[in-house]
Design a protein around this motif. Sequence first.
Motif, PDB file in Angstrom:
ATOM      1  N   ASN A 183      11.343  13.483 -16.170  1.00 50.77           N
ATOM      2  CA  ASN A 183      11.823  13.827 -14.825  1.00 50.77           C
ATOM      3  C   ASN A 183      13.347  13.885 -14.855  1.00 50.77           C
ATOM      4  N   VAL A 184      13.905  15.100 -14.867  1.00 53.51           N
ATOM      5  CA  VAL A 184      15.356  15.254 -14.955  1.00 53.51           C
ATOM      6  C   VAL A 184      16.064  14.829 -13.660  1.00 53.51           C
ATOM      7  N   LEU A 185      15.321  14.685 -12.562  1.00 56.56           N
ATOM      8  CA  LEU A 185      15.909  14.230 -11.301  1.00 56.56           C
ATOM      9  C   LEU A 185      15.718  12.725 -11.079  1.00 56.56           C
ATOM     10  N   PHE A 186      15.221  12.022 -12.093  1.00 61.50           N
ATOM     11  CA  PHE A 186      14.943  10.592 -11.959  1.00 61.50           C
ATOM     12  C   PHE A 186      16.210   9.814 -11.651  1.00 61.50           C
ATOM     13  N   ASN A 187      16.048   8.850 -10.752  1.00 65.88           N
ATOM     14  CA  ASN A 187      17.123   7.958 -10.355  1.00 65.88           C
ATOM     15  C   ASN A 187      16.597   6.537 -10.541  1.00 65.88           C
ATOM     16  N   THR A 188      17.400   5.628 -11.034  1.00 61.41           N
ATOM     17  CA  THR A 188      16.932   4.255 -11.254  1.00 61.41           C
ATOM     18  C   THR A 188      16.502   3.588  -9.943  1.00 61.41           C
ATOM     19  N   ASN A 189      16.969   4.093  -8.810  1.00 62.38           N
ATOM     20  CA  ASN A 189      16.541   3.570  -7.510  1.00 62.38           C
ATOM     21  C   ASN A 189      15.304   4.296  -6.986  1.00 62.38           C
ATOM     22  N   ASP A 190      14.702   5.153  -7.809  1.00 61.86           N
ATOM     23  CA  ASP A 190      13.505   5.913  -7.440  1.00 61.86           C
ATOM     24  C   ASP A 190      12.388   4.939  -7.054  1.00 61.86           C
ATOM     25  N   ARG A 191      11.789   5.178  -5.904  1.00 66.54           N
ATOM     26  CA  ARG A 191      10.734   4.288  -5.432  1.00 66.54           C
ATOM     27  C   ARG A 191       9.352   4.902  -5.631  1.00 66.54           C
ATOM     28  N   VAL A 192       9.251   5.938  -6.479  1.00 69.96           N
ATOM     29  CA  VAL A 192       7.967   6.568  -6.764  1.00 69.96           C
ATOM     30  C   VAL A 192       7.598   6.366  -8.229  1.00 69.96           C
ATOM     31  N   TYR A 193       8.518   6.721  -9.113  1.00 73.83           N
ATOM     32  CA  TYR A 193       8.261   6.620 -10.545  1.00 73.83           C
ATOM     33  C   TYR A 193       9.070   5.479 -11.138  1.00 73.83           C
ATOM     34  N   ALA A 194       8.437   4.677 -11.998  1.00 74.28           N
ATOM     35  CA  ALA A 194       9.107   3.533 -12.609  1.00 74.28           C
ATOM     36  C   ALA A 194      10.025   3.950 -13.748  1.00 74.28           C
ATOM     37  N   SER A 240       0.862  -1.186   0.000  1.00 73.09           N
ATOM     38  CA  SER A 240       0.000   0.000   0.000  1.00 73.09           C
ATOM     39  C   SER A 240       0.898   1.235   0.000  1.00 73.09           C
ATOM     40  N   SER A 241       0.413   2.274  -0.663  1.00 73.80           N
ATOM     41  CA  SER A 241       1.204   3.489  -0.796  1.00 73.80           C
ATOM     42  C   SER A 241       0.289   4.699  -0.764  1.00 73.80           C
ATOM     43  N   THR A 242       0.660   5.693   0.043  1.00 76.37           N
ATOM     44  CA  THR A 242      -0.040   6.971   0.089  1.00 76.37           C
ATOM     45  C   THR A 242       0.973   8.056  -0.237  1.00 76.37           C
ATOM     46  N   LEU A 243       0.632   8.888  -1.221  1.00 75.31           N
ATOM     47  CA  LEU A 243       1.491  10.001  -1.621  1.00 75.31           C
ATOM     48  C   LEU A 243       0.679  11.283  -1.518  1.00 75.31           C
ATOM     49  N   TYR A 244       1.284  12.318  -0.965  1.00 77.11           N
ATOM     50  CA  TYR A 244       0.629  13.623  -0.938  1.00 77.11           C
ATOM     51  C   TYR A 244       1.696  14.704  -1.001  1.00 77.11           C
ATOM     52  N   GLY A 245       1.329  15.815  -1.620  1.00 75.51           N
ATOM     53  CA  GLY A 245       2.290  16.897  -1.756  1.00 75.51           C
ATOM     54  C   GLY A 245       1.770  18.001  -2.638  1.00 75.51           C
ATOM     55  N   ALA A 246       2.702  18.728  -3.225  1.00 79.10           N
ATOM     56  CA  ALA A 246       2.340  19.879  -4.048  1.00 79.10           C
ATOM     57  C   ALA A 246       3.365  20.048  -5.150  1.00 79.10           C
ATOM     58  N   VAL A 286       7.476 -10.195   6.265  1.00 79.03           N
ATOM     59  CA  VAL A 286       7.691  -9.161   7.274  1.00 79.03           C
ATOM     60  C   VAL A 286       7.110  -7.839   6.752  1.00 79.03           C
ATOM     61  N   ASP A 287       6.322  -7.175   7.605  1.00 79.75           N
ATOM     62  CA  ASP A 287       5.796  -5.858   7.238  1.00 79.75           C
ATOM     63  C   ASP A 287       6.931  -4.839   7.256  1.00 79.75           C
ATOM     64  N   VAL A 288       7.095  -4.128   6.142  1.00 79.75           N
ATOM     65  CA  VAL A 288       8.132  -3.101   6.026  1.00 79.75           C
ATOM     66  C   VAL A 288       7.457  -1.767   5.764  1.00 79.75           C
ATOM     67  N   GLU A 289       7.862  -0.752   6.522  1.00 78.01           N
ATOM     68  CA  GLU A 289       7.331   0.594   6.342  1.00 78.01           C
ATOM     69  C   GLU A 289       8.451   1.468   5.795  1.00 78.01           C
ATOM     70  N   ASP A 290       8.141   2.208   4.726  1.00 76.38           N
ATOM     71  CA  ASP A 290       9.137   3.064   4.078  1.00 76.38           C
ATOM     72  C   ASP A 290       8.509   4.435   3.856  1.00 76.38           C
ATOM     73  N   ASN A 291       8.953   5.430   4.616  1.00 80.18           N
ATOM     74  CA  ASN A 291       8.424   6.789   4.525  1.00 80.18           C
ATOM     75  C   ASN A 291       9.548   7.744   4.144  1.00 80.18           C
ATOM     76  N   PHE A 292       9.319   8.572   3.121  1.00 82.40           N
ATOM     77  CA  PHE A 292      10.370   9.471   2.660  1.00 82.40           C
ATOM     78  C   PHE A 292       9.761  10.601   1.832  1.00 82.40           C
ATOM     79  N   TRP A 293      10.588  11.585   1.544  1.00 84.36           N
ATOM     80  CA  TRP A 293      10.225  12.690   0.654  1.00 84.36           C
ATOM     81  C   TRP A 293      10.836  12.425  -0.706  1.00 84.36           C
ATOM     82  N   ARG A 347       5.379  13.589  -0.235  1.00 89.13           N
ATOM     83  CA  ARG A 347       5.628  12.743   0.940  1.00 89.13           C
ATOM     84  C   ARG A 347       5.106  11.365   0.580  1.00 89.13           C
ATOM     85  N   VAL A 348       5.941  10.363   0.729  1.00 91.66           N
ATOM     86  CA  VAL A 348       5.597   8.999   0.340  1.00 91.66           C
ATOM     87  C   VAL A 348       5.576   8.123   1.589  1.00 91.66           C
ATOM     88  N   ASN A 349       4.464   7.437   1.796  1.00 95.42           N
ATOM     89  CA  ASN A 349       4.319   6.472   2.892  1.00 95.42           C
ATOM     90  C   ASN A 349       3.960   5.123   2.272  1.00 95.42           C
TER      91      ASN A 349
END
Length: 184
Positions: free
Chosen positions: A162-173, A95-101, A133-140, A123-125
């Motif tokens: 996305n010029v700031l894209f990183n292959t380890n990005d956990r938001v955008y594929a 499950s993932s919740t994202l909010y921001g501006a 195992v339940d893993v929680e990952d929260n970050f900006w 903000r990514v939760n």
Amino acid sequence: MQTIFKKHLQFLVVIALAITLPIQLQAQEEDKAEERQEERSRFWDNVRFGGGLGLSFGNGFFGASVSPAAIYDVNQYVSVGPSLIFSYQEDDFFSSTLYGASLLTLINPIREIQLSAEVEQLRVNQNFMDFGVDVEDNFWNTALFLGGGYQTGGVTVGVRYNVLFNTNDRVYADAWAPFVRVFF
């Protein structure tokens, strides 16, 4: 006799000024208030609202997103404005919740072509199962999208990068993303 006449004339002038000066000042204040109202009205005449909605589901998956936006048309070529972002996804293991501006800048060199730059802060939760195992990952997450599209009416269809894209990005594929942008 002339001195009395001058004193009476001065007295009448003072009375006339005392009566008309506040009326003139009030009229000037009313004119300024009307000008301020016109400026506010002109501002809102140049504001457009829009954004995006998303809904997806199937085979144990559910996703929904909403991103209202407003832009101010600085002139016929440039528009700027904020957007709010909320997104939720879940399946059996995640499950993932994202909010921001974000802050969006649109440039229309010609009516049909729209170039865009958008800086986004989310903000990514996330919660997921990792080997039981339940893993929680929260970050900006920060993204900077540069894009281009074809515009007709209030609808623009295009692609952004996305010029700031990183292959380890956990938001955008992927750094590339298609978009449909609507403003009324």
